[in-house]
Design a protein around this motif. Structure first.
Motif, PDB file in Angstrom:
ATOM      1  N   ARG A 111       0.823  -1.200   0.000  1.00  0.00           N
ATOM      2  CA  ARG A 111       0.000   0.000   0.000  1.00  0.00           C
ATOM      3  C   ARG A 111       0.864   1.260   0.000  1.00  0.00           C
ATOM      4  O   ARG A 111       0.567   2.236  -0.706  1.00  0.00           O
ATOM      5  CB  ARG A 111      -0.920   0.002   1.220  1.00  0.00           C
ATOM      6  CG  ARG A 111      -2.011  -1.025   1.173  1.00  0.00           C
ATOM      7  CD  ARG A 111      -3.048  -0.703   0.082  1.00  0.00           C
ATOM      8  NE  ARG A 111      -3.723   0.553   0.325  1.00  0.00           N
ATOM      9  CZ  ARG A 111      -3.844   1.538  -0.555  1.00  0.00           C
ATOM     10  NH1 ARG A 111      -3.322   1.407  -1.763  1.00  0.00           N
ATOM     11  NH2 ARG A 111      -4.481   2.640  -0.257  1.00  0.00           N
ATOM     12  N   ARG A 112       1.943   1.254   0.772  1.00  0.00           N
ATOM     13  CA  ARG A 112       2.805   2.438   0.816  1.00  0.00           C
ATOM     14  C   ARG A 112       3.439   2.687  -0.549  1.00  0.00           C
ATOM     15  O   ARG A 112       3.498   3.827  -1.019  1.00  0.00           O
ATOM     16  CB  ARG A 112       3.902   2.272   1.874  1.00  0.00           C
ATOM     17  CG  ARG A 112       4.778   3.514   2.012  1.00  0.00           C
ATOM     18  CD  ARG A 112       5.637   3.454   3.248  1.00  0.00           C
ATOM     19  NE  ARG A 112       6.605   2.378   3.212  1.00  0.00           N
ATOM     20  CZ  ARG A 112       7.530   2.178   4.149  1.00  0.00           C
ATOM     21  NH1 ARG A 112       7.573   2.983   5.210  1.00  0.00           N
ATOM     22  NH2 ARG A 112       8.381   1.192   4.062  1.00  0.00           N
ATOM     23  N   GLN A 113       3.890   1.627  -1.188  1.00  0.00           N
ATOM     24  CA  GLN A 113       4.501   1.783  -2.508  1.00  0.00           C
ATOM     25  C   GLN A 113       3.472   2.235  -3.541  1.00  0.00           C
ATOM     26  O   GLN A 113       3.776   3.028  -4.439  1.00  0.00           O
ATOM     27  CB  GLN A 113       5.146   0.455  -2.941  1.00  0.00           C
ATOM     28  CG  GLN A 113       6.143   0.581  -4.072  1.00  0.00           C
ATOM     29  CD  GLN A 113       7.482   1.141  -3.623  1.00  0.00           C
ATOM     30  OE1 GLN A 113       7.590   1.764  -2.557  1.00  0.00           O
ATOM     31  NE2 GLN A 113       8.514   0.948  -4.428  1.00  0.00           N
ATOM     32  N   LYS A 116       2.959   5.933  -3.218  1.00  0.00           N
ATOM     33  CA  LYS A 116       4.099   6.653  -3.792  1.00  0.00           C
ATOM     34  C   LYS A 116       4.027   6.667  -5.317  1.00  0.00           C
ATOM     35  O   LYS A 116       4.343   7.680  -5.956  1.00  0.00           O
ATOM     36  CB  LYS A 116       5.415   5.998  -3.336  1.00  0.00           C
ATOM     37  CG  LYS A 116       5.752   6.228  -1.870  1.00  0.00           C
ATOM     38  CD  LYS A 116       7.077   5.567  -1.522  1.00  0.00           C
ATOM     39  CE  LYS A 116       7.459   5.821  -0.074  1.00  0.00           C
ATOM     40  NZ  LYS A 116       8.746   5.172   0.284  1.00  0.00           N
ATOM     41  N   GLY A 157      -1.812   9.007   1.649  1.00  0.00           N
ATOM     42  CA  GLY A 157      -0.467   8.786   2.169  1.00  0.00           C
ATOM     43  C   GLY A 157      -0.425   8.867   3.684  1.00  0.00           C
ATOM     44  O   GLY A 157       0.233   8.057   4.348  1.00  0.00           O
ATOM     45  N   VAL A 160      -2.192   5.680   5.072  1.00  0.00           N
ATOM     46  CA  VAL A 160      -1.319   4.508   4.962  1.00  0.00           C
ATOM     47  C   VAL A 160      -0.167   4.598   5.955  1.00  0.00           C
ATOM     48  O   VAL A 160       0.183   3.606   6.606  1.00  0.00           O
ATOM     49  CB  VAL A 160      -0.800   4.365   3.515  1.00  0.00           C
ATOM     50  CG1 VAL A 160       0.305   3.308   3.439  1.00  0.00           C
ATOM     51  CG2 VAL A 160      -1.930   4.003   2.568  1.00  0.00           C
ATOM     52  N   SER A 161       0.429   5.768   6.089  1.00  0.00           N
ATOM     53  CA  SER A 161       1.539   5.933   7.033  1.00  0.00           C
ATOM     54  C   SER A 161       1.104   5.648   8.461  1.00  0.00           C
ATOM     55  O   SER A 161       1.836   5.025   9.238  1.00  0.00           O
ATOM     56  CB  SER A 161       2.119   7.343   6.929  1.00  0.00           C
ATOM     57  OG  SER A 161       2.721   7.548   5.675  1.00  0.00           O
ATOM     58  N   TYR A 164       0.648   1.924   8.833  1.00  0.00           N
ATOM     59  CA  TYR A 164       1.960   1.270   8.794  1.00  0.00           C
ATOM     60  C   TYR A 164       2.679   1.486  10.127  1.00  0.00           C
ATOM     61  O   TYR A 164       3.298   0.578  10.680  1.00  0.00           O
ATOM     62  CB  TYR A 164       2.788   1.851   7.651  1.00  0.00           C
ATOM     63  CG  TYR A 164       3.859   0.918   7.124  1.00  0.00           C
ATOM     64  CD1 TYR A 164       4.698   0.216   7.974  1.00  0.00           C
ATOM     65  CD2 TYR A 164       4.047   0.747   5.759  1.00  0.00           C
ATOM     66  CE1 TYR A 164       5.688  -0.625   7.492  1.00  0.00           C
ATOM     67  CE2 TYR A 164       5.030  -0.099   5.263  1.00  0.00           C
ATOM     68  CZ  TYR A 164       5.841  -0.774   6.136  1.00  0.00           C
ATOM     69  OH  TYR A 164       6.803  -1.612   5.655  1.00  0.00           O
TER      70      TYR A 164
END
Length: 550
Positions: A111-113, A116, A157, A160-161, A164
C-alpha cells in the motif's frame, strides 16, 4: 548409512585435493558465516593440517550456499530458513492494542509503494499540464481535477503511514517480559523441565533442520560443535548415528558462559530456553574445551562435568602461512592516512555498546593529536554510525578512522602499526573471565595495552607489566592511562621479552591441546597418519579450488 570406512581415501572439495590415509573425519559446526570467526577458522585449518579430514559447516548469510577451501579443510555455508524464529503473535493482528494496524501479511509495504506510485504519476501529469498551451480546451477543469487528486493522494499517504506506523508499533512494542510471558515460561519449565526450550525458543529447530541432514550425510567420526546452539545439533546427530550402529564422538567448544550472556533482544524466554537446551545436551559431549581456566571451572560446576574442560586460548597464528595466503598485510597507518609521528590507538574486534568504543572517541578532545583506529566487523552498522556522530559532535571526526577487518593471518602485522592497543570493554560476566582474542593479537603485535578493569584481563596486565588498567566507562581515568602509556611505550613493550610468554600465547600451542583431545577420543584413527598430517595429492595439471559460489 554408516558403513565402515577404515583406511579411507577422502576426496576434498570438488575433487581438487585428495587426502590419503586420514586420521578420521571431523565435522565442525558454527552458527555464523565463518568469515570473521578466527577461532573456528584456525581450528579447522590446523586440524586439517594435522591429518584430519575436516568439513566446517556454517550458516550462509542471505541463505545463499557457498563452499570454499580453508587450507586443507572444506568450508560449506548452508542455507538456513528460520520461520520458527518468528513468534506466533507476529502472524496475528493486534486488534485490541492497534486496531487500525495493517495485518502482518506484507500488504502494508504494498500500500505504501502504491501511494508513492500514485503521487509520482500525479507529479508527471502536473508537469505536463504546466507545459500545455493556456488555450488548451478544458485546461482549467483538468487542473481542478488534478488538484483534487493531489489532495486525495496526500490524505491516502497519511492514512497509509498511520496504519503502517501502528503495524510497526505492534511488532516492536511486544516484549517477552510481561507477566503473561513470565507465567508462560514458568509453566513450560514446570511441565517439560529442560525440554522447555522446545516451546520457549523453537527457533533452535531451524538450526537442526538446516544442519542435521548434511551432518548425517557426512558421516563424521567426530563432531566439533562450537558454542551452545551447535551443541544440540551435534548431540542429536550423535544419537541418530548410535541408533544405526555408528559411534560418533562429540566435542563441545564452549566460547561463553551462557548464564552470563546478555540476550540480544528484550525477551524473558531467551536465556531460560537456551540454558535448558544446553543442560539437556551437555551430557552428550565426550569432551569439552573452552577459552579460559575460569570458564572451564564454571562449566564443570554448572553441568556437573566429570572433569575440568581443556583450555584452548583464542591465540593468534604466528607460524608459516600457506603460500596462497602470504600476501603482505595492509599498512594500518596508510589506511588511516597518518604518519609515523602521529600517536595512534587501535581497537580491533566486534562493534557494540558493551565493547566500550565510545570512550575512545569521547576522550580524544583531552588527548591532543592522538588518533583512534577502530577495526570492526560492521564499519557501516548502526552502532558505528552513532560513534561517528559522537566524533563529529566533539569535533574529532578527522581523528577517528573506522576500518574493516583484515584476514586473520594478517591481523598481527596490521595492528603492529599502532602505538597502543585498547580493550575498553564494560563489566559483564563473560568479559570478566577470559583473555579475549584481541588481547593475544595486541600482545603478538608487541603493543602496550590499555585495558578496562575487567578481572582476568586486568590481573594479567598488572602481572606482566605490558600495559595499564583504567576503570571501565570512566573517561578521565582512561585519559590518564593512555597518557602514561604513550609517554613510555618502550617500558611496556619490554614485557614481551620475558622468555616463553608469547610462545605460550600462539595458536600453534593451542592446536596441540585440541589435537590431543581428538586423539584421545579417536585413538584407533591416529595410526593412519602421523603428526605431519597425511599425504596430500594434487591431481596432475590442476590447482586446488579456492572458492565456488553456486
Amino acid at each position: 548409512m554408516y558403513a565402515e570406512r577404515g583406511g579411507r581415501q577422502a576426496m576434498g572439495f570438488n575433487g581438487d585435493v585428495q587426502v590419503v590415509g586420514t586420521r578420521g573425519r571431523i565435522v565442525m559446526l558454527v552458527d555464523n558465516g565463518v568469515d570473521g570467526d578466527s577461532r573456528v577458522q584456525k581450528a579447522a585449518r590446523s586440524a586439517a593440517r594435522s591429518g584430519w579430514e575436516v568439513v566446517l559447516l556454517g550458516r550462509a548469510p542471505g541463505n545463499v550456499p557457498r563452499s570454499w577451501q580453508l587450507g586443507r579443510a572444506e568450508v560449506r555455508l548452508l542455507a538456513m530458513p528460520d520461520p520458527l524464529a518468528r513468534r506466533r503473535h507476529e502472524f496475528r493482528r493486534a486488534w485490541l492494542r492497534w486496531p487500525l494496524a495493517y495485518p502482518p501479511s506484507g500488504i502494508a509495504a504494498h500500500r505504501r509503494q502504491a501511494v508513492k506510485a500514485w503521487q509520482a504519476d500525479l507529479a508527471v501529469r502536473r508537469a505536463r499540464l504546466a507545459m500545455a498551451d493556456p488555450a488548451t480546451p478544458r485546461r482549467s477543469m483538468r487542473s481542478r481535477v488534478l488538484q483534487a487528486e493531489e489532495v486525495a493522494a496526500r490524505m491516502a499517504g497519511k492514512w497509509v503511514s498511520a496504519r503502517y506506523w501502528m503495524l510497526t508499533r505492534a511488532r516492536t512494542r511486544r516484549r517477552f517480559r510481561n507477566p503473561w510471558d513470565r507465567a508462560y515460561t514458568l509453566f513450560w519449565q514446570a511441565v517439560k523441565g529442560d525440554g522447555a526450550w522446545r516451546r520457549l525458543e523453537p527457533g533452535l529447530w531451524d538450526y537442526e533442520l538446516a544442519y542435521g541432514p548434511v551432518l548425517d550425510e557426512l558421516r563424521p567420526d567426530l563432531i566439533h560443535a562450537n558454542d551452545f546452539r551447535m551443541l544440540g545439533v551435534g548431540a542429536r546427530a550423535k544419537i541418530r548415528a548410535a541408533a544405526l550402529g555408528h559411534e560418533v564422538k562429540l566435542v563441545w567448544d564452549a566460547h561463553e558462559f551462557l548464564p552470563g550472556v546478555r540476550p540480544w533482544r528484550d525477551n524473558a524466554r531467551w536465556l531460560p530456553a537456551h540454558r535448558a537446551h544446553e543442560r539437556e545436551y551437555a551430557p552428550c559431549a565426550d569432551a569439552v574445551v573452552t577459552v579460559s581456566p575460569a570458564l572451564a571451572e564454571m562449566l564443570r560446576d554448572e553441568h556437573k562435568l566429570a572433569g575440568t574442560p581443556e583450555v584452548v586460548l583464542n591465540a593468534p597464528t604466528v607460524g608459516t602461512i600457506p603460500p596462497a595466503e602470504d600476501e603482505a598485510a595492509p599498512d594500518l597507518r596508510a589506511r588511516c592516512g597518518v604518519g609515523s609521528e602521529t600517536p595512534l590507538l587501535v581497537y580491533s574486534g566486534l562493534a557494540s555498546p558493551q565493547r566500550g568504543l565510545d570512550i575512545m572517541v569521547e576522550a580524544l578532545p583531552q588527548l591532543p593529536g592522538v588518533h583512534a583506529a577502530l577495526v570492526v566487523n560492521k564499519p557501516d552498522g548502526p552502532y558505528m554510525a552513532e560513534v561517528r556522530a559522537t566524533a563529529a559532535r566533539l569535533g574529532v571526526a578527522d581523528r577517528v578512522h573506522v576500518l574493516p577487518y583484515v584476514a586473520h593471518w594478517q591481523v598481527v602485522p596490521f595492528l603492529a602499526g599502532a602505538d597502543a592497543g585498547v580493550i575498553p570493554i564494560h563489566h559483564w560476566p563473560n568479559h570478566e573471565i577470559a583473555l579475549i582474542t584481541k588481547f593475544f593479537e595486541y600482545s603478538h603485535a608487541r603493543l602496550p595495552l590499555v585495558v578496562s578493569d575487567v578481572k582476568t584481563m586486568a590481573d594479567t596486565v598488572r602481572s606482566t607489566g605490558q600495559g595499564e588498567v583504567f576503570r571501565a566507562e570512566e573517561v578521565a581515568d582512561y585519559v590518564r592511562v593512555v597518557t602514561a602509556v604513550l609517554a613510555e611505550p618502550d617500558r611496556y613493550r619490554a614485557a614481551y621479552d620475558r622468555p616463553g610468554l608469547l610462545e605460550s600465547w600462539t595458536w600453534e600451542a593451542q592446536a596441540e591441546v585440541l589435537d590431543s583431545v581428538y586423539r584421545r577420543l579417536l585413538p584407533g584413527n591416529s595410526s593412519a597418519a602421523g603428526r605431519a598430517g597425511g599425504q596430500v595429492v594434487e591431481p596432475e595439471g590442476r590447482q586446488p579450488a579456492v572458492e565456488v559460489v553456486p
